[in-house]
Scaffold this active site. Sequence first.
Site, mmCIF file in Angstrom:
data_model
loop_
_atom_site.group_PDB
_atom_site.id
_atom_site.type_symbol
_atom_site.label_atom_id
_atom_site.label_comp_id
_atom_site.label_asym_id
_atom_site.label_seq_id
_atom_site.Cartn_x
_atom_site.Cartn_y
_atom_site.Cartn_z
ATOM 1 C CB CYS A 126 -0.940 0.005 1.192
ATOM 2 S SG CYS A 126 -2.011 -1.454 1.266
ATOM 3 C CG HIS A 250 -2.933 3.208 2.420
ATOM 4 N ND1 HIS A 250 -3.600 2.838 1.268
ATOM 5 C CD2 HIS A 250 -2.985 2.135 3.255
ATOM 6 C CE1 HIS A 250 -4.045 1.596 1.412
ATOM 7 N NE2 HIS A 250 -3.681 1.150 2.602
ATOM 8 C CG ASN A 280 -6.871 -0.904 1.756
ATOM 9 O OD1 ASN A 280 -6.168 -0.599 0.802
ATOM 10 N ND2 ASN A 280 -6.368 -1.374 2.885
#
Length: 325
Positions: A126, A250, A280
Amino acid sequence: MTGAAITGWGMALPEQVVTNDDIATLFETSDEWIVERSGIRTRRAATGPFVVDQPPHHPEDGLGTTAGLAAQAGRQALDRAGVVAADIGLLLLCTTTPDQLIPASSAAASAALGIGGGAMDLNAACAGFTYGLVTAAGLVAGGMDRVLLIGAETLTRATNWTDRTNAFLFGDGAGAVVIEAVPGDGALLGWDLGVDGTLVSLLYADHGSGMVMRGQEVFRKAVRVTVDSAHLSMERAKVTIDDIALFVPHQANKRIMEAAASRLGLPPDRIASVIDRTGNTSSASIPLALVDAAENGRLQDGDLVLLSGFGAGMTWASAVWRWGW
């Protein structure tokens, strides 16, 4: 001197919208429970139980593959920058979910776009897009005219859809930027990259199986490393939090994002967030949030942007970037 600037941007999302009520058909949960713990209301899916026909691994199939999502986002970024594929020296695709073990998905995305230069994948989970941003800026400073930087994921392919503790978190999508050479110091003012390989067991997926995540431990580590890395990148850029116009974290979990922003001393109105509608999306999450902010007029020339992410590995990366060129 030669520096780097973002001159174009784009994004791509699969057509299939998966709601929290859809997730509740798989296991015991509710819209209220998911929103309270993550801030996520919907996410997009290219694969998984809500997509009836699993797509083959070819970029010409469009939004059903990582390469296909990357190509669409990349095409938008090229158009916005006013350049063509032949002008690109390197396509740098940040992803944890390549369409095949071999070759890299950047090869298929490159073919779909008609890129004239090289192509490679970068996997830093990520934190990948920010790793890629620093890498692209370095390549431009070294003499490359343009890099097409893309974060693209089909995380629904790697999701364990029987795990009610985290299956609701993930979605698919892609965001892209064109990084071009400009005179002077350029837009990258300060950065920090890191990894702690002793924490691999907190978040991983073996070949052929879904993700395993120890959520509470990831939460605690994520907030700390995000804040520490952000402070380091600002220190190296010789700026303070008061100089930051927009924080682009993020998009892992709304609570993580808000906790990190609070510790940094940033108010909610200076956070770029798309978590509620994308979930996500790993290395696609920061570019998706950045593109959304740019498209909605939240960025002006000269604004300082703080990007900060963390991911499996455990990796982390932050950068202070001056918007405009």
